[in-house]
Design an enzyme around this catalytic site. Structure first.
Site, PDB file in Angstrom:
ATOM      1  N   ARG A  48      19.794 -13.312  26.386  1.00  0.00           N
ATOM      2  CA  ARG A  48      20.283 -14.673  26.617  1.00  0.00           C
ATOM      3  C   ARG A  48      21.100 -15.213  25.447  1.00  0.00           C
ATOM      4  O   ARG A  48      21.635 -16.314  25.509  1.00  0.00           O
ATOM      5  CB  ARG A  48      19.128 -15.616  26.970  1.00  0.00           C
ATOM      6  N   ASP A 174      41.041 -20.647  36.704  1.00  0.00           N
ATOM      7  CA  ASP A 174      40.276 -19.678  37.470  1.00  0.00           C
ATOM      8  C   ASP A 174      41.299 -18.677  37.990  1.00  0.00           C
ATOM      9  O   ASP A 174      42.098 -18.987  38.872  1.00  0.00           O
ATOM     10  CB  ASP A 174      39.536 -20.388  38.610  1.00  0.00           C
ATOM     11  N   LYS A 199      34.267 -10.416  42.215  1.00  0.00           N
ATOM     12  CA  LYS A 199      35.384 -10.083  43.096  1.00  0.00           C
ATOM     13  C   LYS A 199      36.128  -8.836  42.604  1.00  0.00           C
ATOM     14  O   LYS A 199      35.565  -7.768  42.627  1.00  0.00           O
ATOM     15  CB  LYS A 199      36.290 -11.308  43.225  1.00  0.00           C
TER      16      LYS A 199
HETATM   17  C1  LIG Z   1      33.759 -16.338  44.166  1.00  0.00           C
HETATM   18  C2  LIG Z   1      34.584 -17.245  43.361  1.00  0.00           C
HETATM   19  C3  LIG Z   1      34.027 -18.059  42.367  1.00  0.00           C
HETATM   20  C4  LIG Z   1      32.544 -18.110  42.105  1.00  0.00           C
HETATM   21  O1  LIG Z   1      32.064 -16.890  41.667  1.00  0.00           O
HETATM   22  P1  LIG Z   1      30.530 -16.412  41.870  1.00  0.00           P
HETATM   23  O2  LIG Z   1      30.536 -15.087  41.197  1.00  0.00           O
HETATM   24  O3  LIG Z   1      30.279 -16.389  43.333  1.00  0.00           O
HETATM   25  O4  LIG Z   1      29.681 -17.423  41.190  1.00  0.00           O
HETATM   26  C5  LIG Z   1      34.865 -18.844  41.617  1.00  0.00           C
HETATM   27  N1  LIG Z   1      36.192 -18.868  41.839  1.00  0.00           N
HETATM   28  C6  LIG Z   1      36.769 -18.112  42.786  1.00  0.00           C
HETATM   29  C7  LIG Z   1      38.240 -18.185  42.976  1.00  0.00           C
HETATM   30  C8  LIG Z   1      35.994 -17.274  43.586  1.00  0.00           C
HETATM   31  O5  LIG Z   1      36.571 -16.542  44.532  1.00  0.00           O
END
Ligand SMILES: *Cc1c(COP(=O)(O)O)cnc(C)c1O
Length: 379
Positions: A48, A174, A199
């Site tokens: 952690r 993001d 992803k």
């Molecule tokens: C899936 C996703 C998230 C969140 O990610 P997790 O791993 O599910 O917490 C954030 N931004 C985008 C663009 C995503 O596709």
């Protein structure tokens, strides 16, 4: 030393750092220990604290793919996003978020962030002119997401970065949909690049993780917050993520190629009324996307002209109706039935998300098979 008893022997191993002589290993060892000796170490190591060997190794790899100085690896994309936001925002601060955010991020800024005394603005347009209109004396941060979900809208990264510098804001992006293969926002002047590693970085629909990359100065500020919130990643998942990243370029380049072929096919099909894909000149995003992306990514959305979207998904034989994205397999989902199901009809219409909208995450199969599957389902 006196001979020790079996009960004690069962527990006390030798010091592995001394005794395991690992032959030149091509892959990192998975070190699952949550307890590390401290007397002769420069830092106290603990999962952690985000500093175990497996965490440090994969975080450094992601940072170098983003051409950033340092990175941190989290247990989910949302852990990376919320920890980053709450590092740089405090009670009384204001932040600007672009329109068309991932559902989890949108939910956080719509329903949670106010509890921390932080106010937010979401302008109508994702342009610097619109962002300028939201600036307040207490504005501290701008957050964008490009390409956006599910309509693949493109926000100008360099323009956003210089807007942030002009107003002395932290800029965060993001960049999940693009992956580090197609877009490197840190090099374009963005402070913090965030990924849901669930992803493309993970790429096989079997791990959940997140990452943030940036300058050492900024990552050093996020680390103590990360340590308090505790969204750390375990060693085995770190290993899987590191292994997945080895094929990231091969996968994403193939996904770029496949999605371009699928988007072109759908764009010409009479049963499809609209295709949202930044690589189409007609998308309206083509110019900015070509400037800031090396490839257009594996994501696209489209609207069926007449066909029932549920029946259409059921007719597909290869392409699976499923949530999430970025894996090697092609999957399809209806945003109205999944990510955007909690929004009212009016809210969805405002965002441009219709009943007939379907989102494809294009995989690495042979593109001919994908197009044939769509062809037989489109009738
Ligand atoms: C899936 C996703 C998230 C969140 O990610 P997790 O791993 O599910 O917490 C954030 N931004 C985008 C663009 C995503 O596709």
């Amino acid at each position: 030393m006196k001979k020790i008893e079996k009960e004690t022997l069962a527990i006390h191993d030798a010091d592995h750092s001394q005794t395991y002589k690992i032959p030149a290993s091509l892959n990192p060892p998975i070190i699952t220990s949550t307890s590390f000796g401290y007397l002769d170490e420069e830092q106290v190591v603990y999962p952690r604290y985000f500093n175990t060997p497996n965490q440090a190794s994969v975080a450094a790899k992601i940072a170098s793919l983003e051409e950033a100085e340092e990175g941190l690896i989290f247990s989910s994309g949302m852990a990376a996003i919320t920890t980053t936001l709450l590092t740089f925002l405090k009670a009384g601060d204001h932040a600007i978020f672009q329109r068309g955010l991932y559902g989890g991020t949108y939910n956080f800024i719509a329903n949670e962030i106010q509890k921390f005394g932080i106010s937010v603005s979401v302008p109508e347009e994702n342009s610097v002119e619109a962002f300028e209109n939201e600036i307040l004396p207490e504005t501290k941060l701008i957050f964008i997401e490009t390409p956006s979900n599910p309509l693949l809208k493109i926000t100008d990264i360099e323009a956003t970065a210089s807007f942030a510098r002009r107003h002395n804001l932290i800029s965060a992006i993001d960049s999940t949909f693009a992956s580090p293969v197609n877009q490197n926002p840190f090099r374009m002047g963005i402070d913090l690049v965030i990924h849901s590693a669930t992803k493309y970085l993970g790429g096989h629909s079997d791990i959940c993780a997140g990452a943030v990359a940036g300058s050492k100065r900024h990552i050093d500020r996020i680390r103590p917050m990360a340590l308090s919130f505790g969204g750390s990643l375990d060693a085995r998942t770190c290993y899987l993520l590191e292994r997945s990243i080895k094929t990231l370029f091969v996968r994403v380049l193939r996904q770029n190629e496949n999605s371009e072929a699928v988007a072109g096919y759908l764009d010409r099909h009479p049963g499809v009324s609209k295709v949202f894909y930044p690589g189409l000149v007609s998308s309206g995003s083509y110019e900015i996307a070509s400037r800031q992306m090396k490839g257009f990514g594996g994501m696209l959305s489209f609207e069926l002209k007449k066909a029932d979207p549920v029946a259409f998904q059921k007719r597909l034989k290869l392409i699976r109706p499923a949530v999430s994205l970025g894996g090697v397999e092609t999957i399809i989902c209806s945003p109205v039935m999944t990510s955007h199901r909690h929004l009212s009809k009016e809210e969805r219409e405002k965002e441009g998300i219709t009943e007939g909208l379907l989102r494809l995450s294009v995989g690495i199969e042979n593109k001919k098979d994908l197009i044939e599957d769509l062809e037989q389902a489109l009738l």
